[in-house]
Design a protein around this motif. Structure first.
Motif, PDB file in Angstrom:
ATOM      1  N   TYR A   1      33.657  44.659  38.974  1.00 52.21           N
ATOM      2  CA  TYR A   1      33.427  45.371  40.221  1.00 52.21           C
ATOM      3  C   TYR A   1      33.907  44.530  41.403  1.00 52.21           C
ATOM      4  N   ALA A   2      34.842  45.084  42.188  1.00 57.96           N
ATOM      5  CA  ALA A   2      35.373  44.327  43.317  1.00 57.96           C
ATOM      6  C   ALA A   2      35.044  45.006  44.643  1.00 57.96           C
ATOM      7  N   GLY A   3      34.216  46.055  44.597  1.00 61.91           N
ATOM      8  CA  GLY A   3      33.871  46.769  45.827  1.00 61.91           C
ATOM      9  C   GLY A   3      32.798  46.036  46.612  1.00 61.91           C
ATOM     10  N   LYS A   4      32.267  46.737  47.596  1.00 58.33           N
ATOM     11  CA  LYS A   4      31.226  46.122  48.420  1.00 58.33           C
ATOM     12  C   LYS A   4      29.916  46.030  47.645  1.00 58.33           C
ATOM     13  N   GLY A   5      29.150  44.997  47.933  1.00 60.80           N
ATOM     14  CA  GLY A   5      27.823  44.900  47.360  1.00 60.80           C
ATOM     15  C   GLY A   5      27.829  44.404  45.930  1.00 60.80           C
ATOM     16  N   ALA A   6      26.710  44.606  45.266  1.00 61.38           N
ATOM     17  CA  ALA A   6      26.487  44.021  43.954  1.00 61.38           C
ATOM     18  C   ALA A   6      26.464  45.097  42.880  1.00 61.38           C
ATOM     19  N   LYS A   7      27.139  44.870  41.777  1.00 62.93           N
ATOM     20  CA  LYS A   7      27.028  45.755  40.624  1.00 62.93           C
ATOM     21  C   LYS A   7      26.934  44.862  39.400  1.00 62.93           C
ATOM     22  N   THR A   8      25.881  45.045  38.625  1.00 60.50           N
ATOM     23  CA  THR A   8      25.609  44.132  37.518  1.00 60.50           C
ATOM     24  C   THR A   8      26.306  44.579  36.252  1.00 60.50           C
ATOM     25  N   VAL A   9      27.636  44.410  36.249  1.00 60.86           N
ATOM     26  CA  VAL A   9      28.425  44.904  35.140  1.00 60.86           C
ATOM     27  C   VAL A   9      29.082  43.736  34.409  1.00 60.86           C
ATOM     28  N   ILE A  10      29.083  43.824  33.085  1.00 59.86           N
ATOM     29  CA  ILE A  10      29.931  42.924  32.304  1.00 59.86           C
ATOM     30  C   ILE A  10      31.185  43.722  32.007  1.00 59.86           C
ATOM     31  N   PRO A  11      32.321  43.332  32.617  1.00 59.22           N
ATOM     32  CA  PRO A  11      33.505  44.178  32.477  1.00 59.22           C
ATOM     33  C   PRO A  11      34.010  44.226  31.041  1.00 59.22           C
ATOM     34  N   SER A  12      34.543  45.367  30.694  1.00 57.85           N
ATOM     35  CA  SER A  12      35.185  45.506  29.394  1.00 57.85           C
ATOM     36  C   SER A  12      36.526  44.777  29.392  1.00 57.85           C
ATOM     37  N   GLN A  13      37.191  44.813  30.555  1.00 54.89           N
ATOM     38  CA  GLN A  13      38.518  44.193  30.661  1.00 54.89           C
ATOM     39  C   GLN A  13      38.638  43.349  31.914  1.00 54.89           C
ATOM     40  N   ALA A  14      39.454  42.342  31.846  1.00 55.90           N
ATOM     41  CA  ALA A  14      39.832  41.574  33.024  1.00 55.90           C
ATOM     42  C   ALA A  14      41.233  41.038  32.763  1.00 55.90           C
ATOM     43  N   GLY A  15      41.939  40.682  33.814  1.00 58.87           N
ATOM     44  CA  GLY A  15      43.303  40.211  33.602  1.00 58.87           C
ATOM     45  C   GLY A  15      43.833  39.415  34.764  1.00 58.87           C
ATOM     46  N   ALA A  16      45.018  38.909  34.582  1.00 59.51           N
ATOM     47  CA  ALA A  16      45.655  38.114  35.629  1.00 59.51           C
ATOM     48  C   ALA A  16      47.161  38.287  35.558  1.00 59.51           C
ATOM     49  N   LYS A  17      47.780  38.217  36.719  1.00 60.93           N
ATOM     50  CA  LYS A  17      49.244  38.181  36.818  1.00 60.93           C
ATOM     51  C   LYS A  17      49.603  36.766  37.243  1.00 60.93           C
ATOM     52  N   VAL A  18      50.525  36.177  36.534  1.00 62.77           N
ATOM     53  CA  VAL A  18      50.880  34.780  36.781  1.00 62.77           C
ATOM     54  C   VAL A  18      52.399  34.666  36.818  1.00 62.77           C
ATOM     55  N   SER A  19      52.925  34.003  37.849  1.00 60.96           N
ATOM     56  CA  SER A  19      54.364  33.785  37.874  1.00 60.96           C
ATOM     57  C   SER A  19      54.664  32.303  37.924  1.00 60.96           C
ATOM     58  N   MET A  20      55.778  31.959  37.319  1.00 54.30           N
ATOM     59  CA  MET A  20      56.232  30.577  37.326  1.00 54.30           C
ATOM     60  C   MET A  20      57.629  30.531  37.917  1.00 54.30           C
ATOM     61  N   ARG A  21      57.819  29.663  38.895  1.00 54.43           N
ATOM     62  CA  ARG A  21      59.152  29.471  39.474  1.00 54.43           C
ATOM     63  C   ARG A  21      59.822  28.366  38.661  1.00 54.43           C
ATOM     64  N   LEU A  22      61.027  28.620  38.224  1.00 50.62           N
ATOM     65  CA  LEU A  22      61.695  27.683  37.323  1.00 50.62           C
ATOM     66  C   LEU A  22      62.835  26.968  38.023  1.00 50.62           C
ATOM     67  N   VAL A  23      63.175  25.803  37.511  1.00 56.69           N
ATOM     68  CA  VAL A  23      64.258  25.031  38.121  1.00 56.69           C
ATOM     69  C   VAL A  23      65.319  24.758  37.060  1.00 56.69           C
ATOM     70  N   PRO A  24      66.490  24.255  37.464  1.00 56.51           N
ATOM     71  CA  PRO A  24      67.553  23.997  36.488  1.00 56.51           C
ATOM     72  C   PRO A  24      67.051  23.116  35.350  1.00 56.51           C
ATOM     73  N   GLY A  25      67.442  23.466  34.159  1.00 59.55           N
ATOM     74  CA  GLY A  25      67.023  22.717  32.978  1.00 59.55           C
ATOM     75  C   GLY A  25      65.907  23.402  32.216  1.00 59.55           C
ATOM     76  N   GLN A  26      65.259  24.391  32.853  1.00 66.03           N
ATOM     77  CA  GLN A  26      64.199  25.122  32.147  1.00 66.03           C
ATOM     78  C   GLN A  26      64.754  26.439  31.607  1.00 66.03           C
ATOM     79  N   ASP A  27      64.449  26.721  30.356  1.00 68.75           N
ATOM     80  CA  ASP A  27      64.890  27.972  29.758  1.00 68.75           C
ATOM     81  C   ASP A  27      63.805  29.031  30.009  1.00 68.75           C
ATOM     82  N   ALA A  28      64.196  30.107  30.677  1.00 70.84           N
ATOM     83  CA  ALA A  28      63.208  31.103  31.109  1.00 70.84           C
ATOM     84  C   ALA A  28      62.484  31.746  29.921  1.00 70.84           C
TER      85      ALA A  28
END
Lengths: 460, 460
Positions: free
Chosen positions: A310-337
């Protein structure tokens, strides 16, 4: 009067008309992300095609699996170098609309600045090359290079069809150099030539525990919490000193060379001012490296999105079924994408407890690019900027990524000259996007000079 | 025929009418969270007041700073024990409406089950006590206890005015026992008497880095990432074995007693079935404790919400300006709720790097409650359930929290008897809320028996 002087006179005489035309170009809401704008996108492409025809180029609209590309070219004259101008006529969505000071598709000129969606990204910058071509054609009757325009309509949605489109017409698009104006100057009145971009690996992972959200009072203590798992995994990606903890991540990383670091330190930076502007006590990161090296030459890992429960206002006592993240990596020469994507995936999978499931999504995955600065096209770019802006350009890298550049350089083996005419604060992808009109005209001059200088260098 | 037998006959004869009346009660959309329902809330309170008057109680609607409370009482007869029935006439919002199989405020009876918002939480359960009082008044002419009803209209928004309301009328609400029916049976046909609830400390923290979202290509490597900071802090809240790492968190925790653990193990659990239902390989948590102890007697910490950056479809290369998390802790006897909130805050603050700012929000903060099982009211509750349901009730704890219970027990020094007539799967707060009609009637009988048994025990 020699050819380039005649071209420059023509530019001076047509400043007002060029601005009017750019405004017309900007009035099309060619938002590629939204199919509702289909007709506007197609009308915009047709308008641009007509401008090429008007100045004497052969131009056509070529279909792709998505939005069409506008392709124009001069008749091929043997012996002349060939220059490919790549750009895009599509634009980002405009929301949040209420943060715009004037309607995004009604271009407004104020104090020498043009405000509109696409003003700098990328219609304004693309149009500099169109008007430079016009000046050569009208003032001289011909362009000193073979010129090809490839202006696509899907850049803002990740160019999903571009590489295939080019591969299928490889011979048609082969050139000695590619010109792209989709970046920025170093700062106001400080042109720069960018010779390297970081690569990008963008991943998302989604952790699922129980098959429904649960009450944390009734189930707290006996079921896994995917939001906790996501946080644990994200935390495990970095060591306490902030370096990236993925096994093998730094393997092969090519450090910036001595001469580069020396050059970077000479640039007119204002890091204290930038930190102040961002509301930060100072810039941070890997303190053993100078700031420009952290920004341009070091690989990074950033959480771009975190969600679960729950990301809305106030409190909600929930154990989420799902959660996730978006992650990006900036690469430099020598790294294989692709290898980095694999390492990331292995690291994340290892952090998932046996009672949770995981889904991993791979988005963009493109390597870093370095364009040899001694390439004739790069030398021409440098001189053209010097002439167009009346000031020596700085030699810089960029921390961001333009996947098509890696494609041109690594796959098509064509050097890419990144002539950025915008400013770092032009509000790309944001409300009140702008383009300084003086830079628009200096950009046209730079493009015109490029053809002149490059033709000279190549004929030597 | 003795008094209680006459009461029971009356109940048998009026089953159909009681159901009709409950349906009328359920037709008011008394959603306290939404001020648009103002008139419905007030009409609902007035309807309820009229039902009390009808059966011969003095009843009034008393204003609070928010929605009013309905208060009703029998004339005070010295020598009789006093019982306070607490409940609420307000209901949760109904969205997502499209998941309801029939309109939430058009009660539907099917196969012995009544579907409507509020069917079990809490109109249906409250109404059992109203009808039990009616049966005594009509069949016998008087109730063997002094009875007070306090039915509030703000429970679903956290009872913001309840404690002050009661404190201001302390003498009026003082009683020997409080009856609350707002929980559930252990399972179908398995009544239970709950004698302990966990407490709850609910916190949120928001981390801010730079004052705006930034492009991860242009700024990756030189600015802090609040989403990473949030993940690091969340990860730091637990040790690798899953125990809570906040210094001092477990201080004072009172373990479940031997007899309790023995009792819990005798209960008709189906943990394998529950895990299967939740899509989990097994239940998890602190494996050194039996599952019922983990669920009822051990403190927990759960992330209830995680947010920051871009959570939409696809990839956006943003370094968020802000990220945050909502975290709740279930507390057990021996833990001080305010101290836990302070410890949490100190732990989180210690994990924030100097270039980020933090805001901490404290929501609910209430201690665990244990009601002495040997209290006469508890003995009466046990016997009443036995008589009402024809089956010995189990003695259980609850993992969830009802703050008003701690207030009654700790502040008002009144034992609370939690007679839960619903079922764990009655869809409280969810679409298709339901109440089994057989349980409605058994609840009425239980309430009627309670007054009889409690009066007898107290007069001994």
């Amino acid at each position: 009067m020699n050819a380039i002087k005649r071209v420059c006179c023509f530019l001076e005489e047509n400043r007002e008309r060029f601005e009017e035309e750019l405004c017309a170009f900007l009035r099309f809401p060619s938002i590629s992300a939204n199919p509702d704008y289909r007709q506007d996108i197609l009308s915009c492409a047709e308008w641009l095609r007509a401008r090429f025809v008007e100045i004497g180029l052969a131009a056509e609209i070529l279909p792709t699996k998505g939005w069409p590309a506008v392709v124009a070219e001069t008749p091929k004259r043997p012996g002349l170098p060939t220059v490919l101008v790549y750009g895009h006529y599509d634009v980002q969505p405009v929301d949040p609309l209420d943060l715009w000071n004037s309607p995004p598709f009604e271009p407004r000129r104020e104090n020498g600045i043009l405000y509109a969606r696409g003003a700098t990204d990328d219609k304004g910058q693309v149009y500099t090359h169109v008007k430079a071509a016009e000046a050569w054609m009208r003032a001289v009757g011909e362009i000193p290079v073979n010129l090809i325009f490839l202006i696509e309509g899907e850049e803002e949605i990740g160019s999903p069809n571009l590489e295939e489109f080019i591969q299928e017409r490889r011979a048609r698009f082969e050139a000695d150099a590619v010109l792209i104006s989709d970046t920025s100057q170093f700062g106001p009145n400080q042109p720069a030539l960018c010779y390297a971009l970081r690569g990008l690996t963008y991943m998302e992972f989604v952790v699922t525990g129980s098959n429904q959200d649960l009450h944390s009072g009734m189930f707290g203590g006996i079921v896994p919490n995917p939001a906790q798992v996501v946080a644990n995994v994200i935390a495990s990606l970095k060591k306490p000193d902030g370096s990236i903890a993925i096994e093998g991540f730094y393997d092969g990383v090519r450090d910036a060379e001595e001469w580069e670091i020396r050059e970077y330190e000479k640039l007119p930076w204002d890091f204290a001012g930038l930190a102040r502007e961002l509301g930060l006590p100072s810039l941070s990161g890997e303190r053993e490296y100078p700031v420009p090296v952290r920004k341009w030459c070091r690989p990074t890992l950033d959480v771009n999105g975190l969600y679960g429960g729950y990301a809305g206002k106030g409190a909600k006592t929930v154990i989420p079924s799902q959660a996730g993240a978006k992650v990006s990596m900036r690469l430099v020469p020598g790294q294989d994408a692709n290898r980095i994507a694999d390492l990331f995936e292995a690291h994340v999978r290892a952090g998932i407890p046996s009672d949770c499931r995981i889904e991993i999504i791979r988005y963009q995955n493109s390597p870093a690019t370095v364009i040899p600065v001694e390439d004739p096209a790069m030398r021409a770019g440098k001189e053209a900027l010097q002439r167009g802006f009346g000031k020596e350009p700085l030699l810089i890298r960029e921390g961001a990524s333009i996947p098509v550049v890696a494609f041109f350089v690594d796959v098509m083996k064509m050097p890419v000259v990144l002539l950025g005419f915008g400013l770092p604060d032009d509000n790309l992808h944001a409300p009140n996007e702008k383009f300084t009109l003086a830079d628009f005209h200096r950009g046209i001059a730079t493009s015109a000079h490029f053809h002149d200088v490059y033709a000279r260098i190549r004929s030597k």
